[in-house]
Design a protein around this motif. Structure first.
Motif, PDB file in Angstrom:
ATOM      1  N   MET A  80      -4.578   0.569  -5.746  1.00 27.73           N
ATOM      2  CA  MET A  80      -4.301  -0.798  -5.288  1.00 27.73           C
ATOM      3  C   MET A  80      -5.157  -1.810  -6.046  1.00 27.73           C
ATOM      4  SD  MET A  80      -3.575  -0.732  -1.216  1.00 27.73           S
ATOM      5  CE  MET A  80      -4.792   0.431  -0.673  1.00 27.73           C
ATOM      6  N   ASP A  81      -6.372  -1.379  -6.428  1.00 27.14           N
ATOM      7  CA  ASP A  81      -7.269  -2.249  -7.187  1.00 27.14           C
ATOM      8  C   ASP A  81      -7.261  -1.781  -8.644  1.00 27.14           C
ATOM      9  OD1 ASP A  81      -9.210  -3.865  -8.176  1.00 27.14           O
ATOM     10  OD2 ASP A  81     -10.750  -3.319  -6.702  1.00 27.14           O
TER      11      ASP A  81
ATOM     12  N   THR B  50     -14.579   0.116  -1.703  1.00 26.25           N
ATOM     13  CA  THR B  50     -14.230  -0.397  -3.024  1.00 26.25           C
ATOM     14  C   THR B  50     -13.744   0.730  -3.934  1.00 26.25           C
ATOM     15  OG1 THR B  50     -15.950  -2.051  -2.710  1.00 26.25           O
ATOM     16  CG2 THR B  50     -15.094  -1.791  -4.935  1.00 26.25           C
TER      17      THR B  50
ATOM     18  N   PHE C  44     -18.072  -7.400  -9.042  1.00 24.76           N
ATOM     19  CA  PHE C  44     -17.521  -8.585  -8.378  1.00 24.76           C
ATOM     20  C   PHE C  44     -18.125  -9.789  -9.063  1.00 24.76           C
ATOM     21  CE2 PHE C  44     -16.810  -5.754  -4.620  1.00 24.76           C
ATOM     22  CZ  PHE C  44     -15.430  -5.923  -4.585  1.00 24.76           C
TER      23      PHE C  44
ATOM     24  N   TYR D 117     -10.205   1.920  -2.867  1.00 22.64           N
ATOM     25  CA  TYR D 117      -9.113   1.033  -3.287  1.00 22.64           C
ATOM     26  C   TYR D 117      -8.761   1.282  -4.750  1.00 22.64           C
ATOM     27  CZ  TYR D 117     -10.203  -1.384   1.068  1.00 22.64           C
ATOM     28  OH  TYR D 117     -10.432  -1.681   2.384  1.00 22.64           O
TER      29      TYR D 117
ATOM     30  N   SER E  52       2.979   1.161  -8.242  1.00 21.11           N
ATOM     31  CA  SER E  52       3.657   1.138  -6.948  1.00 21.11           C
ATOM     32  C   SER E  52       4.381   2.459  -6.725  1.00 21.11           C
ATOM     33  CB  SER E  52       4.669  -0.003  -6.894  1.00 21.11           C
ATOM     34  OG  SER E  52       4.005  -1.235  -6.794  1.00 21.11           O
ATOM     35  N   TYR E  53       5.050   2.918  -7.759  1.00 16.75           N
ATOM     36  CA  TYR E  53       5.789   4.170  -7.661  1.00 16.75           C
ATOM     37  C   TYR E  53       4.832   5.334  -7.396  1.00 16.75           C
ATOM     38  CZ  TYR E  53       8.601   8.174  -8.969  1.00 16.75           C
ATOM     39  OH  TYR E  53       9.236   9.384  -8.961  1.00 16.75           O
TER      40      TYR E  53
ATOM     41  N   GLN F  97       4.295  -1.977 -11.536  1.00 12.07           N
ATOM     42  CA  GLN F  97       5.524  -1.318 -11.087  1.00 12.07           C
ATOM     43  C   GLN F  97       5.317   0.198 -11.043  1.00 12.07           C
ATOM     44  OE1 GLN F  97       7.963  -3.731 -10.662  1.00 12.07           O
ATOM     45  NE2 GLN F  97       9.376  -2.302  -9.691  1.00 12.07           N
TER      46      GLN F  97
ATOM     47  N   ALA G  88       0.826  -1.208   0.000  1.00  7.92           N
ATOM     48  CA  ALA G  88       0.000   0.000   0.000  1.00  7.92           C
ATOM     49  C   ALA G  88       0.859   1.257   0.000  1.00  7.92           C
ATOM     50  CB  ALA G  88      -0.926  -0.005   1.210  1.00  7.92           C
ATOM     51  N   ILE G  89       2.006   1.220   0.671  1.00 15.23           N
ATOM     52  CA  ILE G  89       2.818   2.441   0.723  1.00 15.23           C
ATOM     53  C   ILE G  89       3.845   2.502  -0.401  1.00 15.23           C
ATOM     54  CG2 ILE G  89       2.501   2.727   3.210  1.00 15.23           C
ATOM     55  CD1 ILE G  89       5.294   1.675   3.647  1.00 15.23           C
ATOM     56  N   GLY G  90       3.751   1.614  -1.369  1.00 10.23           N
ATOM     57  CA  GLY G  90       4.539   1.817  -2.577  1.00 10.23           C
ATOM     58  C   GLY G  90       5.626   0.797  -2.864  1.00 10.23           C
ATOM     59  N   PHE G  91       5.722  -0.262  -2.046  1.00  9.73           N
ATOM     60  CA  PHE G  91       6.666  -1.325  -2.402  1.00  9.73           C
ATOM     61  C   PHE G  91       6.009  -2.203  -3.464  1.00  9.73           C
ATOM     62  CE2 PHE G  91       8.439   0.147   1.477  1.00  9.73           C
ATOM     63  CZ  PHE G  91       9.789  -0.149   1.426  1.00  9.73           C
ATOM     64  N   SER G  92       6.769  -2.562  -4.478  1.00 11.26           N
ATOM     65  CA  SER G  92       6.198  -3.362  -5.560  1.00 11.26           C
ATOM     66  C   SER G  92       6.189  -4.838  -5.158  1.00 11.26           C
ATOM     67  CB  SER G  92       7.016  -3.178  -6.829  1.00 11.26           C
ATOM     68  OG  SER G  92       8.307  -3.682  -6.628  1.00 11.26           O
TER      69      SER G  92
ATOM     70  N   PHE H 155      -5.538   3.941   6.901  1.00 15.29           N
ATOM     71  CA  PHE H 155      -6.575   2.916   7.017  1.00 15.29           C
ATOM     72  C   PHE H 155      -7.393   3.107   8.281  1.00 15.29           C
ATOM     73  CE2 PHE H 155      -2.715   1.223   5.125  1.00 15.29           C
ATOM     74  CZ  PHE H 155      -3.155   0.756   3.906  1.00 15.29           C
TER      75      PHE H 155
ATOM     76  N   ARG I 156       1.867   5.218  -5.951  1.00 21.30           N
ATOM     77  CA  ARG I 156       1.403   5.140  -4.563  1.00 21.30           C
ATOM     78  C   ARG I 156       2.454   5.660  -3.610  1.00 21.30           C
ATOM     79  NH1 ARG I 156      -0.702   0.264  -5.986  1.00 21.30           N
ATOM     80  NH2 ARG I 156       0.948  -1.017  -5.084  1.00 21.30           N
ATOM     81  N   ASN I 157       3.691   5.316  -3.919  1.00 23.45           N
ATOM     82  CA  ASN I 157       4.788   5.713  -3.047  1.00 23.45           C
ATOM     83  C   ASN I 157       4.959   7.231  -3.023  1.00 23.45           C
ATOM     84  OD1 ASN I 157       8.345   5.444  -3.012  1.00 23.45           O
ATOM     85  ND2 ASN I 157       6.977   5.052  -1.307  1.00 23.45           N
TER      86      ASN I 157
ATOM     87  N   ARG J 185      -9.276  -5.523   3.296  1.00 24.22           N
ATOM     88  CA  ARG J 185     -10.704  -5.818   3.431  1.00 24.22           C
ATOM     89  C   ARG J 185     -10.971  -6.813   4.552  1.00 24.22           C
ATOM     90  NH1 ARG J 185     -14.322  -4.355  -0.374  1.00 24.22           N
ATOM     91  NH2 ARG J 185     -13.359  -4.179  -2.406  1.00 24.22           N
TER      92      ARG J 185
ATOM     93  N   PRO K  73      -3.043  -6.664  -1.786  1.00 25.75           N
ATOM     94  CA  PRO K  73      -3.210  -5.931  -0.524  1.00 25.75           C
ATOM     95  C   PRO K  73      -4.676  -5.642  -0.212  1.00 25.75           C
ATOM     96  CG  PRO K  73      -2.280  -4.514  -2.227  1.00 25.75           C
ATOM     97  CD  PRO K  73      -2.258  -5.905  -2.759  1.00 25.75           C
ATOM     98  N   VAL K  74      -5.472  -5.453  -1.255  1.00 28.48           N
ATOM     99  CA  VAL K  74      -6.887  -5.139  -1.031  1.00 28.48           C
ATOM    100  C   VAL K  74      -7.576  -6.275  -0.280  1.00 28.48           C
ATOM    101  CG1 VAL K  74      -9.084  -4.681  -2.160  1.00 28.48           C
ATOM    102  CG2 VAL K  74      -6.993  -3.631  -3.029  1.00 28.48           C
TER     103      VAL K  74
END
Ligand SMILES: Nc1ncnc2c1ncn2[C@@H]1O[C@H](COP(=O)(O)OP(=O)(O)OP(=O)(O)O)[C@@H](O)[C@H]1O
Ligand SMILES: [Mg+2]
Lengths: 420, 224
Positions: B56-57, B48, B14, B51, B80-81, B77, A323-327, B91, B83-84, A418, A413-414
């Motif tokens: 992430m989704d 939902t 879903f 996310y 991820s970057y 990839q 979630a914090i950006g690690f692949s 949460f 999000r970082n 969840r 991660p979701v």
């Protein structure tokens, strides 16, 4: 690079907080590698000892004149009977000289071959050992002691003496130790040598020869070639055998064939002489590796299990990291690092354990009549086994870590977030 | 006003256990510096949506823009970057790495980004902790602090890379009223003083009323 450092520090923290599981997994590897090192060192040590026992005494190529029936009987030379079926009964061997004709030119010729380490002439003779009224049949071999010491480790088989001492003595003899026992002779004593033709020579004992094979030691003695030639009353070029030591033993067979053709002498190569020999070694090696690999596979399953468990326990951490950006790759790397760290630490400890125990075994007394020079269990401290051991450990843990880490990579991660 | 985040016609289904159309044609945007809350009945699809917005989704139809750039079909990839660097996430449950110290938790996203030296990162992490009045916890293990404190640590971590937007899924849902207010004040302060964009899912009416704008959801649709 910074990325690597961060990931490595996460991996280390995980391992350190689960030190018990980590230690268990590492110990599995330690025992696997330790057992491999001990087994391979001991087994190859044993192999080498047995090899040496025979190889040191056996030339790679042994050249001599064999006494055998003539391939061509006189009748085959007679044209009138060419087309008929001849039967010759009671063939007797041809009166053949034992002497190798032109021995020294042959020796010089062979010595120039690039694959040859040493070419050593020998003179074998049938003699009697005479002590008072006792006459014992035996053989006296004329040698060049210094060369024999260099190429065939003669000094390893000499008790109470040396090849140099024999070389320096014009009437010295290296007496077979069993003969000495029978005749109660000591170093410095004289022993009478009788020849087939009846002459008797006194020789001075400069040491005992002990091959470890009792049948040999009760017959065989050594003296300088010149001494034997003098005893036999033969000239200085009288040589019966030529022993060749090669750089590459695998070439012995072909070279022996060449020599036979070229000089019409018998040339026996070591592989033909000891055909059964290799199988013993290779079966022992096979057992060693089979057992070691089994142990490592068991250790590998241990690592696999523990990493699987760790990943299960660290689901939350994995979700946070993602979630914090690690692949996914980063996360996979964390667990791969853990596997490899376990493998490396366990492997190095295994090498140390293996080395320690091998050292212990190396110092355990092991004495047997058949192997006079061996005082402790033979252990082979070959550096390569340690390289193979640690590579084994790393490769095994790499594979054990791969599947679990692949799973960690794919965790969504979701799903985890969840699930809370 | 520049748009930080924008969606165009996002639909999500879903497939298990039965086909279920959970998000229906969601089009919305968040402007720079805006503090937006999302409200709606339980099960209407708020989480939902969040996310998906947080990248992430990726299993949805429609388009997602961050800073006016389409990121819908980016690789994992690249996401991820993103999000970082650009997204801070808080949460409902205080998600911290429990074996690391508070300070290490806060520093982690910046270390991953790798744009600054560890010393600079540590300095900035301490500043974030100070801003949230928890600098005295820096050296404590993350598992040894209270829920309210954990949530503030999570906010500090979300802030460390100075992201374009902070998202929260019921960040006060698990806290008592005192701690909720505390966290809300922190968000408010970040919004006003730092001009940060915020998108927060909440069930708390009082909380939502004090934000710049409320997005109401019902049955997977935005109604206001
Ligand atoms: N993995 C899943 N598979 C199938 N259905 C799901 C899945 N996750 C959520 N749902 C359903 O999707 C709908 C929306 O869920 P979501 O978690 O987004 O609701 P929410 O608005 O966040 O509710 P709450 O306020 O309780 O957190 C719910 O009806 C839920 O049952
Ligand atoms: Mg929800």
């Amino acid at each position: 690079m910074i990325n690597r450092k961060v990931i490595l520090s996460i991996a280390k923290t995980h391992l350190l907080t689960k030190i018990k599981q980590t230690a268990t997994a590492a110990l599995g590897v330690t025992f696997g590698i330790g057992a491999y090192i001990i087994m391979v060192s001991f087994m190859t040590g044993l192999n080498q000892m047995l090899d040496d026992l025979i190889l040191n005494l056996t030339p790679h190529i042994h050249i001599y004149n064999e006494i055998q029936p003539s391939k061509k009987q006189p009748i085959t030379l007679y044209d009138d009977f060419k087309n008929s079926f001849n039967i010759v009964h009671s063939i007797k061997p041809k009166m053949n000289q034992k002497k190798i004709h032109n021995a020294y030119p042959i020796i010089n010729y062979l010595a120039q071959n690039k694959n040859v380490l040493g070419v050593l002439p020998q003179l074998k003779s049938q003699i009697f050992y005479i002590a008072g009224t006792i006459e014992l049949g035996g053989s006296l071999i004329g040698i060049n002691p210094i060369e024999e010491a260099t190429y065939f480790k003669l000094n390893d088989y000499i008790v109470n003496g040396s090849a140099e001492a024999l070389y320096n003595s014009s009437n010295g003899i290296l007496l077979g130790i069993e003969i000495a026992k029978k005749m109660s002779l000591n170093v410095g004593d004289r022993v009478q040598i009788g020849t087939v033709s009846g002459t008797v020579f006194p020789l001075k004992i400069v040491g005992f020869y002990q091959s470890g094979i009792a049948d040999v030691d009760v017959i065989q003695s050594f003296a300088n070639i010149k001494t034997v030639q003098r005893i036999l009353g033969e000239p200085e070029n009288y040589i019966t055998d030529i022993n060749v030591k090669l750089k590459d033993i695998d070439k012995a067979f072909l070279m022996a064939k060449d020599i036979e053709k070229q000089f019409s002498l018998t040339a026996m190569d070591i592989n033909t002489a000891n055909a059964q020999f290799d199988t013993g070694s290779s079966i022992r090696n096979l057992i060693t590796y089979a057992v070691s690999i089994t142990l490592l596979i068991v250790a590998g399953f241990g690592i696999y299990n523990i990493l699987n468990m760790l990943i299960y326990e660290k689901m939350n951490d994995i979700a946070i990291l993602k979630a914090i950006g690690f692949s996914g790759k980063d996360v996979q790397l964390i667990f791969m690092y853990q596997a490899v760290i376990i493998g490396f630490v366990g492997g190095v400890l295994g090498l140390i354990l293996g080395f320690g125990l091998s050292h212990l075994i190396d110092n355990v007394p092991f004495e047997t009549e058949a192997l006079p020079r061996v005082k402790t269990y033979p252990v082979n401290f070959n550096f390569w086994y340690y390289i193979i051991g640690i590579s084994f450990a790393l490769i095994a843990t790499f594979f054990a870590g791969y599947l679990p880490s692949q799973k960690a990579k794919k965790i969504d991660p979701v799903d985890i977030i969840r699930g809370q | 006003m520049r748009k930080v985040l924008e969606t165009k016609h996002i639909n999500k289904y879903f497939k298990k256990p039965v086909l279920f159309h959970v998000l229906k044609d969601i089009s919305m945007n968040i402007n720079e510096g805006e503090f937006v809350s999302i409200m709606g009945k339980s099960g209407c699809g708020k989480s939902t949506l969040l996310y998906i917005l947080s990248t992430m989704d990726t299993d949805y139809d429609g388009e997602l823009y961050l800073n006016n750039k389409l990121i819908t079909r980016n690789s994992r990839q690249e996401l991820s970057y993103i999000r970082n660097k650009h997204i801070g996430f808080v949460f409902q449950f205080h998600y911290l790495l429990s074996e690391f110290t508070v300070l290490e938790n806060v520093m982690l996203p910046a270390k991953k980004l790798g744009e600054k030296t560890f010393q600079e990162i540590e300095f900035e992490a301490m500043q974030k902790l100070k801003m949230l009045n928890i600098e005295h916890l820096a050296k404590k293990r993350a598992s040894r602090i209270s829920g309210g404190e954990k949530q503030r640590v999570a906010i500090a971590r979300a802030l460390i890379n100075n992201p374009s937007i902070i998202m929260g899924d019921e960040p006060t849902g698990n806290l008592d009223s005192h701690n909720s207010e505390n966290v809300f004040n922190v968000f408010k302060k970040l919004s006003i003083e730092e001009g940060l964009s915020l998108l927060v899912v909440t069930h708390d009416d009082d909380f939502a009323k004090q934000t710049d704008r409320i997005i109401q959801m019902e049955d997977g649709k935005i109604i206001t």
